[in-house]
Design a protein around this motif. Sequence first.
Motif, PDB file in Angstrom:
ATOM      1  N   THR A 151       0.829  -1.202   0.000  1.00  0.00           N
ATOM      2  CA  THR A 151       0.000   0.000   0.000  1.00  0.00           C
ATOM      3  C   THR A 151       0.865   1.255   0.000  1.00  0.00           C
ATOM      4  N   GLY A 152       1.870   1.276   0.867  1.00  0.00           N
ATOM      5  CA  GLY A 152       2.745   2.438   0.937  1.00  0.00           C
ATOM      6  C   GLY A 152       3.471   2.699  -0.368  1.00  0.00           C
ATOM      7  N   ALA A 153       3.902   1.634  -1.028  1.00  0.00           N
ATOM      8  CA  ALA A 153       4.639   1.794  -2.285  1.00  0.00           C
ATOM      9  C   ALA A 153       3.729   2.232  -3.421  1.00  0.00           C
ATOM     10  N   GLU A 154       2.506   1.703  -3.462  1.00  0.00           N
ATOM     11  CA  GLU A 154       1.608   2.022  -4.569  1.00  0.00           C
ATOM     12  C   GLU A 154       1.170   3.478  -4.557  1.00  0.00           C
ATOM     13  N   PHE A 159      14.310   5.679  -3.527  1.00  0.00           N
ATOM     14  CA  PHE A 159      15.148   4.544  -3.150  1.00  0.00           C
ATOM     15  C   PHE A 159      14.864   4.081  -1.728  1.00  0.00           C
ATOM     16  N   THR A 160      14.759   5.025  -0.807  1.00  0.00           N
ATOM     17  CA  THR A 160      14.593   4.656   0.598  1.00  0.00           C
ATOM     18  C   THR A 160      13.137   4.436   0.980  1.00  0.00           C
ATOM     19  N   GLY A 161      12.209   4.803   0.101  1.00  0.00           N
ATOM     20  CA  GLY A 161      10.791   4.643   0.391  1.00  0.00           C
ATOM     21  C   GLY A 161      10.163   3.515  -0.390  1.00  0.00           C
ATOM     22  N   SER A 162       9.496   3.870  -1.485  1.00  0.00           N
ATOM     23  CA  SER A 162       8.686   2.896  -2.213  1.00  0.00           C
ATOM     24  C   SER A 162       9.510   1.740  -2.763  1.00  0.00           C
ATOM     25  N   ILE A 163      10.661   2.017  -3.358  1.00  0.00           N
ATOM     26  CA  ILE A 163      11.434   0.928  -3.965  1.00  0.00           C
ATOM     27  C   ILE A 163      11.969  -0.019  -2.894  1.00  0.00           C
ATOM     28  N   GLN A 164      12.388   0.533  -1.775  1.00  0.00           N
ATOM     29  CA  GLN A 164      12.843  -0.328  -0.677  1.00  0.00           C
ATOM     30  C   GLN A 164      11.704  -1.216  -0.188  1.00  0.00           C
ATOM     31  N   ASN A 165      10.491  -0.653  -0.095  1.00  0.00           N
ATOM     32  CA  ASN A 165       9.326  -1.450   0.299  1.00  0.00           C
ATOM     33  C   ASN A 165       9.077  -2.586  -0.693  1.00  0.00           C
ATOM     34  N   LEU A 189      -4.331 -16.687  -4.912  1.00  0.00           N
ATOM     35  CA  LEU A 189      -4.771 -15.622  -4.013  1.00  0.00           C
ATOM     36  C   LEU A 189      -4.225 -14.271  -4.459  1.00  0.00           C
ATOM     37  N   ASN A 190      -5.088 -13.255  -4.444  1.00  0.00           N
ATOM     38  CA  ASN A 190      -4.702 -11.915  -4.857  1.00  0.00           C
ATOM     39  C   ASN A 190      -3.922 -11.205  -3.759  1.00  0.00           C
ATOM     40  N   PRO A 191      -3.047 -10.283  -4.102  1.00  0.00           N
ATOM     41  CA  PRO A 191      -2.289  -9.552  -3.080  1.00  0.00           C
ATOM     42  C   PRO A 191      -3.203  -8.675  -2.212  1.00  0.00           C
ATOM     43  N   VAL A 192      -3.002  -8.753  -0.925  1.00  0.00           N
ATOM     44  CA  VAL A 192      -3.707  -7.876   0.015  1.00  0.00           C
ATOM     45  C   VAL A 192      -2.949  -6.561   0.088  1.00  0.00           C
ATOM     46  N   GLY A 193      -3.693  -5.458   0.216  1.00  0.00           N
ATOM     47  CA  GLY A 193      -3.063  -4.149   0.307  1.00  0.00           C
ATOM     48  C   GLY A 193      -2.914  -3.459  -1.027  1.00  0.00           C
ATOM     49  N   ASP A 194      -3.438  -4.064  -2.088  1.00  0.00           N
ATOM     50  CA  ASP A 194      -3.363  -3.490  -3.426  1.00  0.00           C
ATOM     51  C   ASP A 194      -4.441  -2.422  -3.572  1.00  0.00           C
ATOM     52  N   VAL A 195      -4.057  -1.154  -3.490  1.00  0.00           N
ATOM     53  CA  VAL A 195      -5.032  -0.061  -3.556  1.00  0.00           C
ATOM     54  C   VAL A 195      -5.284   0.411  -4.980  1.00  0.00           C
ATOM     55  N   ILE A 196      -4.561  -0.136  -5.949  1.00  0.00           N
ATOM     56  CA  ILE A 196      -4.778   0.266  -7.335  1.00  0.00           C
ATOM     57  C   ILE A 196      -5.848  -0.604  -7.992  1.00  0.00           C
ATOM     58  N   PHE A 197      -5.742  -1.923  -7.877  1.00  0.00           N
ATOM     59  CA  PHE A 197      -6.678  -2.833  -8.529  1.00  0.00           C
ATOM     60  C   PHE A 197      -7.373  -3.780  -7.569  1.00  0.00           C
ATOM     61  N   ASP A 198      -7.172  -3.599  -6.277  1.00  0.00           N
ATOM     62  CA  ASP A 198      -7.793  -4.476  -5.283  1.00  0.00           C
ATOM     63  C   ASP A 198      -7.499  -5.942  -5.578  1.00  0.00           C
ATOM     64  N   GLY A 199      -6.275  -6.204  -6.040  1.00  0.00           N
ATOM     65  CA  GLY A 199      -5.837  -7.572  -6.243  1.00  0.00           C
ATOM     66  C   GLY A 199      -6.259  -8.205  -7.551  1.00  0.00           C
TER      67      GLY A 199
END
Length: 483
Positions: free
Chosen positions: A46-49, A90-96, A186-196
Amino acid sequence: MNKKIKNIALILCISFIYSSCETVDFGDVNDNPNGPTAAVTSQLLTGAEITVATVVTHMQGILYTQQLTEGQYPGWSRYTTLTANYNDYFTGSIQNLNRIIELNEAEATKDAAGAYGSNNNQIAVATIVRTFILQFMTDRWGGLPWTEGFQGIDNPQPKFDTQEELYTIMFTDIDYALSLIDASELNPVGDVIFDGDMDKWTLFANSLKMTMAMRISHVNPSLAQTKFEEVIASGDFISTNAQNIEYVYGSVDADDSPWADRWKTREDYILSVTMMESLRSELDPRLFKYAEPARDSIYPTPAFPGGADAAYVGAPNGEVNGNVPDYSFPPAFITYTVDTPTPIYTAAQMKFAMAEAAANGWNVGGSTAAVLFAEGITASMEAWGVDALDIAAYVATHPYTGINDIAYEKWVALYLNGPESWAEWRRFDYPVLVPSANAADPRIPVRDAYDSSVQDNNPDNYQAIITAQGADDLYTKLWWDVN
């Protein structure tokens, strides 16, 4: 003597306390009983998306390509930002995203990570999002520390991969992600773009792959054609507006639209005279969709029948346009509505890409450049709610005659998509844009320069990438920018 004794006693006391603290086990007194005890991949995702939304609404390219300009505080529209820092990515989304991949691949953690979706689907989504962000980054700076990056103190001075190497990596990663996707798992949980929805992630990945292929088509046409035709052969690409990929926002401040945030207390951005007059001169009905009527002025020589466009006024690029009500704002449903979705990839983009591919002689499934060009215009106008009769009239008077037609219409269709409009304008060198006369250096930038910390902290590798790609300024063309 008494003072010395007191000082010695104090030192002994401190030493005793310090040595005692080193051996005392304080148990779990500093643990948050309500917090996670290990990385949770759904939260990391979620944080990365969220970064995807900040990428597609980034203002830099919108201002450089003169779709909008600024009001009383010109900055990017005067090219005043001389360096930029990529550390947050680098230290935020990509690291996640790296961590999601690591947790789902490692034998010791993959079972626990599987509670948040199948391992392969999580790896696929993380890889797709990471590739999307990486393309945005390399298309801004060029070379980046990647294959040796993310090692912390084990390698604090990583070498830079060239942009050509990064594109090779991105194609490899996106193909790997596509191979992992399994919609039955199973779909990824936390996917705020496509809800898995993994079918939509396939569409996203193929749209990214087509976009990357066209980006390198002038410098490596063979690889570009291969990758583009792989998507066409799959049959899984955006062909209608119903398939448009959008970032959907929430209605609260934590997840609302960046556009609405920009208009909460200020009105800094207005229609550029370049975009406005381009639409007006072509009698393009998108003029009435891309802008609001100016509140305090009218255009002296309207072009549409009955002077319908008189209230639509563009502002000079890079000037101190202090009285912003004299000019047209972007549409209110974007700037004042907190949950209006932001397009990421659209049918219009893909149609124009296919039109260009057809003009190159590539396989696009049997259509022609002229047909796909007209379909691209139609898709763009339909997405913005233009009347069908107005669409037909415009298409009839704007037939395909060559690559500059695609470049122009793509620039218009990419309205408010800053990263793509800037990248495609650099690749085509069209339409011809006149730099702001108010800039200290009246040239439109074609890259970002590295932040000074790169040279300070990694001097040898900084020098190596500068030697490879050219001077570290705003005007050194990137690897794929050969026009």
